[in-house]
Write a protein that holds these residues in place. Structure first.
Motif, short mmCIF file in Angstrom:
data_model
loop_
_atom_site.label_atom_id
_atom_site.label_comp_id
_atom_site.label_asym_id
_atom_site.label_seq_id
_atom_site.Cartn_x
_atom_site.Cartn_y
_atom_site.Cartn_z
N LYS A 92 -5.38 -3.41 1.31
CA LYS A 92 -5.75 -4.65 2.01
C LYS A 92 -6.57 -4.35 3.25
O LYS A 92 -6.91 -5.26 4.01
N GLY B 3 -1.12 5.41 11.33
CA GLY B 3 -2.35 4.87 11.94
C GLY B 3 -3.01 3.89 10.99
O GLY B 3 -2.32 3.11 10.32
N LYS C 227 6.62 -4.73 15.91
CA LYS C 227 6.96 -3.38 15.44
C LYS C 227 7.64 -2.59 16.56
O LYS C 227 8.57 -1.81 16.31
N THR D 234 1.59 -7.39 7.62
CA THR D 234 0.66 -6.38 8.15
C THR D 234 -0.72 -6.95 8.47
O THR D 234 -1.60 -6.21 8.89
N ASP E 221 14.47 -9.77 -0.11
CA ASP E 221 13.78 -10.26 1.08
C ASP E 221 14.50 -9.63 2.28
O ASP E 221 15.71 -9.83 2.45
N VAL E 222 13.78 -8.88 3.09
CA VAL E 222 14.44 -8.18 4.20
C VAL E 222 15.05 -9.13 5.23
O VAL E 222 15.86 -8.71 6.05
N MET F 2 0.84 -1.20 0.00
CA MET F 2 0.00 0.00 0.00
C MET F 2 0.88 1.26 0.00
O MET F 2 0.74 2.13 -0.84
N LEU F 3 1.78 1.32 0.97
CA LEU F 3 2.61 2.52 1.11
C LEU F 3 3.67 2.58 0.00
O LEU F 3 4.05 3.67 -0.45
N LEU G 173 9.80 -0.45 4.26
CA LEU G 173 8.34 -0.53 4.35
C LEU G 173 7.87 -1.98 4.52
O LEU G 173 6.67 -2.23 4.59
N ALA G 174 8.81 -2.90 4.51
CA ALA G 174 8.43 -4.32 4.46
C ALA G 174 7.93 -4.83 5.80
O ALA G 174 8.54 -4.57 6.84
N ALA G 175 6.84 -5.52 5.78
CA ALA G 175 6.31 -6.12 7.02
C ALA G 175 5.18 -7.08 6.69
O ALA G 175 4.56 -6.98 5.63
N MET H 221 -4.01 2.61 7.88
CA MET H 221 -3.55 2.98 6.53
C MET H 221 -4.72 2.96 5.55
O MET H 221 -5.53 2.05 5.54
N TYR I 15 1.72 -8.49 16.14
CA TYR I 15 2.13 -7.46 15.18
C TYR I 15 2.69 -6.23 15.91
O TYR I 15 3.78 -5.75 15.62
N ASP J 110 10.75 -5.58 -3.36
CA ASP J 110 9.68 -6.23 -2.59
C ASP J 110 9.95 -7.73 -2.66
O ASP J 110 10.71 -8.19 -3.52
N SER K 246 6.51 2.62 11.74
CA SER K 246 5.90 1.90 12.85
C SER K 246 4.39 2.17 12.86
O SER K 246 3.83 2.66 11.88
N1 LIG Z 1 -1.36 -1.20 6.79
C1 LIG Z 1 -1.49 -0.51 7.92
O1 LIG Z 1 -2.60 -0.28 8.41
C2 LIG Z 1 -0.24 0.01 8.62
C3 LIG Z 1 -0.41 0.82 9.73
C4 LIG Z 1 0.72 1.32 10.38
C5 LIG Z 1 1.99 0.99 9.91
N2 LIG Z 1 2.11 0.19 8.84
C6 LIG Z 1 3.48 -0.13 8.39
O2 LIG Z 1 3.69 0.50 7.15
C7 LIG Z 1 4.63 -0.27 6.38
C8 LIG Z 1 4.06 -0.49 4.99
O3 LIG Z 1 2.91 -1.33 5.10
P1 LIG Z 1 1.69 -1.19 4.08
O4 LIG Z 1 0.61 -0.54 4.81
O5 LIG Z 1 2.18 -0.62 2.81
O6 LIG Z 1 1.27 -2.72 3.94
P2 LIG Z 1 1.58 -3.78 2.80
O7 LIG Z 1 0.93 -3.35 1.55
O8 LIG Z 1 1.25 -5.10 3.41
O9 LIG Z 1 3.15 -3.65 2.58
C9 LIG Z 1 4.12 -4.46 3.17
C10 LIG Z 1 4.94 -5.08 2.06
O10 LIG Z 1 6.04 -5.80 2.63
C11 LIG Z 1 6.20 -6.97 1.83
N3 LIG Z 1 6.97 -7.98 2.53
C12 LIG Z 1 6.52 -8.92 3.42
N4 LIG Z 1 7.57 -9.66 3.82
C13 LIG Z 1 8.68 -9.19 3.18
C14 LIG Z 1 10.05 -9.57 3.18
N5 LIG Z 1 10.50 -10.59 3.93
N6 LIG Z 1 10.91 -8.88 2.40
C15 LIG Z 1 10.47 -7.86 1.62
N7 LIG Z 1 9.18 -7.47 1.57
C16 LIG Z 1 8.31 -8.13 2.35
C17 LIG Z 1 4.76 -7.38 1.57
O11 LIG Z 1 4.71 -8.32 0.54
P3 LIG Z 1 3.46 -9.36 0.51
O12 LIG Z 1 2.23 -8.51 0.26
O13 LIG Z 1 3.80 -10.27 -0.60
O14 LIG Z 1 3.44 -10.00 1.87
C18 LIG Z 1 4.14 -6.05 1.19
O15 LIG Z 1 4.35 -5.75 -0.16
C19 LIG Z 1 4.86 -1.55 7.18
O16 LIG Z 1 6.07 -1.41 7.89
C20 LIG Z 1 3.71 -1.61 8.15
O17 LIG Z 1 4.02 -2.29 9.34
C21 LIG Z 1 1.03 -0.28 8.16
#
Ligand SMILES: NC(=O)c1ccc[n+]([C@@H]2O[C@H](COP(=O)([O-])OP(=O)(O)OC[C@H]3O[C@@H](n4cnc5c(N)ncnc54)[C@H](OP(=O)(O)O)[C@@H]3O)[C@@H](O)[C@H]2O)c1
Length: 291
Positions: free
Chosen positions: A154, A144, A124, A58, A32-33, A1-2, A54-56, A146, A120, A20, A96
């Motif tokens: 998602k 917050g 973090k 989530t 892969d992180v 997403m981000l 940004l990898a996590a 997202m 989760y 990614d 975070s």
């Molecule tokens: N979504 C929220 O509500 C939210 C809120 C606060 C903070 N955050 C933080 O914001 C950041 C970005 O998250 P997002 O919202 O953009 O969610 P996201 O779309 O799930 O992005 C996370 C990305 O990390 C990838 N990933 C997972 N395991 C990995 C690995 N081992 N190596 C490299 N990439 C990997 C995921 O791939 P797959 O899709 O293939 O697993 C996905 O593309 C994250 O650090 C998350 O913790 C998110």
């Protein structure tokens, strides 16, 4: 997403190497992180001024069921980037979450002490602590709820849209959880502005406001002009306790106190950003599909 918002926001002004684990865009390469050596080799070649992680994992329910994998990616993965960043003299940027708090307070500022409830949130928070130990130059930005990503969304906003597209006329939405929605593009823009400064450290960075899930859904219906055609039914979160079993804080509302103090809080009101996101990515699709 981000990732999508960061790529589009930074690409005009920076040379980017975006990666990614799942390469589903032409501008991505595979990394892969969890793989310290692979990231290090890549970074040594590219010589980044900034490493933005940004990898996590989530998905909170996945994390709850898979704690070891979650810590390996969300914490050890973040530590890998931090060590490499430190070795190379780069600035490390980590994202975070408001989910590091227990939700017993109404609104959390940057100085409140975290006490995460979920796997989760714990993964973090551990990453935050490690980065502070490892890095000299770092930014940790807490987001917050997202919203953004269009087809890659998602999260809650997309879950509501999916039900609308499926033809649901009644939507059950929880009214006892509140948070600060965070639009990916606002977040990317504010990150861009912050990393151009040397104001390293940890910051809350969410859109302004603290609606409940129900209020977000109601605002979505208003924006789509569906408020008279779709019924929203307020429920407590235990209504979804089977599906969403990970513990969630009652409040994930953040105050961007530190950003405000340095006059660098450009995050907009959540409903304005929601409107922009929906009109850009979803309004046309919803109009065509919802009869
Ligand atoms: N979504 C929220 O509500 C939210 C809120 C606060 C903070 N955050 C933080 O914001 C950041 C970005 O998250 P997002 O919202 O953009 O969610 P996201 O779309 O799930 O992005 C996370 C990305 O990390 C990838 N990933 C997972 N395991 C990995 C690995 N081992 N190596 C490299 N990439 C990997 C995921 O791939 P797959 O899709 O293939 O697993 C996905 O593309 C994250 O650090 C998350 O913790 C998110």
């Amino acid at each position: 997403m981000l990732g999508e918002a960061f790529y589009n926001t930074f690409k005009g002004d920076y040379d980017i190497r975006a990666s990614d684990i799942d390469v589903n865009e032409s501008w991505l390469t595979e990394l892969d992180v969890r793989n310290y050596d692979a990231i290090r080799q890549d970074a040594l070649k590219f010589k980044p001024e900034f490493i933005i992680n940004l990898a996590a994992y989530t998905d909170l329910e996945f994390c709850e069921n898979n704690p070891d994998e979650t810590f390996l990616t969300n914490t050890n993965g973040a530590e890998n980037g931090a060590r490499i960043s430190e070795e190379m003299g780069s600035t490390y940027v980590f994202i975070s979450t408001a989910g590091i708090f227990d939700g017993n307070k109404d609104i959390y500022n940057d100085h409140d002490i975290p006490s995460p409830l979920s796997v989760y949130g714990k993964s973090k928070y551990r990453a935050e602590l490690s980065i502070k130990d490892i890095c000299t130059k770092y930014f940790i930005f807490r987001a917050g709820w997202m919203m953004g990503g269009g087809q890659k969304d998602k999260k809650f906003v997309h879950k509501i849209i999916k039900q609308l597209i499926e033809g649901k006329k009644e939507l059950y939405v929880v009214n006892d959880l509140k948070g600060s929605p965070t639009y990916t593009y606002d977040f990317a823009e504010n990150t861009k502005e912050m990393i151009a400064t040397k104001f390293y450290g940890l910051y809350n960075m969410t859109c302004e406001g603290g609606p409940s899930r129900y209020e977000v859904a109601a605002e979505m219906l208003k924006i789509f002009d569906l408020q008279n055609r779709i019924e929203l039914i307020e429920v407590k979160s235990d209504h979804f306790s089977q599906e969403y079993f990970a513990p969630r804080p009652e409040s994930e509302v953040l105050d961007n106190l530190k950003l405000k103090t340095i006059n660098l809080d450009n995050m907009r009101a959540w409903d304005l950003s929601l409107k922009e996101y929906l009109e850009k990515d979803w309004a046309q699709i919803v109009k065509e599909k919802v009869s």
